[in-house]
Design an enzyme around this catalytic site. Structure first.
Site, short mmCIF file in Angstrom:
data_model
loop_
_atom_site.label_atom_id
_atom_site.label_comp_id
_atom_site.label_asym_id
_atom_site.label_seq_id
_atom_site.Cartn_x
_atom_site.Cartn_y
_atom_site.Cartn_z
N PRO A 237 -10.78 22.61 -0.51
CG PRO A 237 -11.37 24.85 -0.70
CD PRO A 237 -11.92 23.51 -0.29
CD GLU B 258 5.62 17.69 7.24
OE1 GLU B 258 6.10 18.08 6.17
OE2 GLU B 258 4.64 18.25 7.78
CG LEU C 286 -9.28 23.13 9.20
CD1 LEU C 286 -8.51 23.96 10.22
CD2 LEU C 286 -8.45 22.90 7.96
N GLY C 287 -9.89 18.63 9.36
CA GLY C 287 -9.87 17.34 10.04
C GLY C 287 -10.98 16.38 9.65
CG ASN D 155 -2.00 10.96 1.55
OD1 ASN D 155 -1.64 9.94 1.00
ND2 ASN D 155 -2.65 10.97 2.71
CB ILE E 60 -2.12 6.94 1.48
CG1 ILE E 60 -0.81 6.70 0.71
CG2 ILE E 60 -2.37 5.81 2.46
CD1 ILE E 60 0.41 6.69 1.57
CD GLU E 61 -5.96 11.57 4.31
OE1 GLU E 61 -6.56 12.33 3.53
OE2 GLU E 61 -5.46 11.95 5.39
#
Length: 443
Positions: free
Chosen positions: A271, A63, A335-336, A361, A363-364
């Site tokens: 993952p 979010e 991460l990220g 998602n 969209i990425e």
């Protein structure tokens, strides 16, 4: 009357259950020390104040990421912003992305109050928001009606009403009554507008999907471009993004089959949850798949630590020496860095679509002009998955066999087609700002 009784029961349950909630936070704190920090904020006691801010509720990481372009636009036009979160993932991302704005006092990141009227009164005293935006379709009963009582316009933002949620709510219409407590909704598509209107939500504006406006970190794309040939040579690359528990065996079967194909694609496997990194690494090893771990093969700046030279065949090298086995998989245990993993690829499989929880998602990948493959369960991403499938930039596979075939046989459209689709669905940030301004003028 029924709604009034529910709210009283909801409050009673929260008061009686607070010890359980605190034990839960303490238990989660053993794995993530951020959970029990700043505990007073969850009771409506805050260290800072920021009157007249725009309040953005982003319960967790997904979010918050969808809200990033909107928050940036609000800050750039001189607004102050307070974000509320329930999990550390969302709060950490807010701090990472908006560190300078938080340090300058233009933004605050805090825990969302517990679901009690007195905790929300404390939050409203500290921040006096002139409007609230709840990302996606989060239903927090006390939040909705505490804001309404305080005269704060609270809107669903970037909202969609999935088919499965509608089917469930039709059996017990209480959620319909709760959604009617919002001041309005900024929704992703015309279909979503029709769905929210059908359950009595007022003041609906179609603003699109904010994720189409997310910034792409250029350093992640540049790192992928620099490393692709070192990792994969001239092999095609397929990234499995945000895979979840319950579908690994299916995906790994498909990967093993694809590796027997003459094209022998290189795989990137990411993952969704960090606690699964070691588990998935063990699964790869148990299947005899030759995998590299990002954490072991690359340093923090994507410099190579241990990267065998890619080649298509095994066997003896020069001088009779045996070559090291060719890596077939990069395990994305960080991460990220999702844009890095996607930028390595030619095509992307988005995880979750072979579980009842639904696909994640798409969209990425589309932002980087990569065609996407999803499983049958797309109720979580109906927009834009339905439109992307119709446009030919996303392939929905119904069975594991169809997935296995698609990995080697479906190349997807060219980047021009994906770029055209992406451009047609961008611009949600400015539409949302305009809708918010119009709503506040009518207040």
């Amino acid at each position: 009357m029924r709604l009034w009784l529910f709210l009283r029961l909801w409050s009673l349950l929260w008061h009686l259950g607070l010890p359980v909630v605190l034990i839960y936070l303490w238990g989660r704190g053993r794995k993530d020390v951020v959970y029990p920090r700043f505990l007073g904020e969850r009771f409506g006691r805050y260290r800072q104040s920021m009157s007249g801010s725009i309040w953005v509720h982003a319960v967790s990481l997904g979010e918050l990421r969808s809200a990033v372009p909107l928050i940036r636009a609000l800050l750039d036009r001189g607004e102050t912003v307070v974000t509320t979160h329930f999990t550390p993932a969302g709060r950490r991302e807010a701090v990472r992305v908006f560190a300078s704005d938080i340090a300058a006092g233009r933004m605050a990141d805090v825990w969302v109050p517990f679901e009690t009227s007195w905790a929300y009164r404390g939050f409203f005293r500290a921040f006096r928001p002139k409007a609230g935006l709840v990302m996606e379709i989060e239903i927090w009963p006390r939040m909705i009606f505490a804001a309404k009582k305080a005269g704060i316009s609270l809107f669903m933002c970037n909202a969609q009403y999935p088919t499965k949620s509608m089917e469930r709510d039709a059996k017990l219409r209480l959620r319909h009554n709760l959604m009617q407590g919002y001041a309005g909704a900024f929704v992703k598509s015309d279909l979503q507008a029709q769905r929210f209107a059908s359950v009595g939500v007022k003041n609906i504006t179609v603003t699109g999907e904010l994720r189409f406006d997310q910034p792409i970190p250029p350093h992640l794309v540049a790192a992928a471009e620099a490393l692709r040939s070192t990792l994969a040579g001239d092999r095609p690359v397929i990234t499995f993004a945000s895979t979840v528990e319950g579908e690994d065996d299916l995906y790994l079967d498909a990967i093993a089959s694809a590796l027997r194909h003459p094209s022998r694609p290189f795989m990137v496997y990411v993952p969704r949850k960090p606690e699964r990194f070691d588990e998935v690494a063990a699964m790869l090893a148990n299947r005899g798949l030759n995998a590299l771990r990002r954490s072991q093969a690359l340093d923090a700046t994507f410099g190579a630590k241990t990267l065998p030279s890619p080649h298509r065949g095994g066997g003896a090298g020069g001088g009779g020496q045996q070559q090291a086995p060719t890596p077939d998989i990069l395990l994305g245990d960080s991460l990220g860095e999702m844009y890095f993993y996607i930028a390595l690829s030619d095509r992307v499989v988005t995880g979750g679509g072979f579980t009842p929880h639904g696909a994640h998602n798409i969209i990425e990948p589309l932002a980087l002009k990569r065609p996407v493959i999803v499983g049958p369960e797309i109720h979580t991403i109906e927009y834009p998955a339905t439109e992307a499938i119709a446009a030919g930039v996303c392939l929905r596979v119904e069975t594991p066999e169809a997935l296995t075939k698609a990995l080697t046989d479906w190349q997807g459209p060219g980047p021009e087609m994906i770029e055209a689709f992406f451009a047609a669905h961008s611009g949600a940030t400015q539409k949302t700002l305009a809708a918010l301004d119009a709503a506040l003028r009518q207040k």
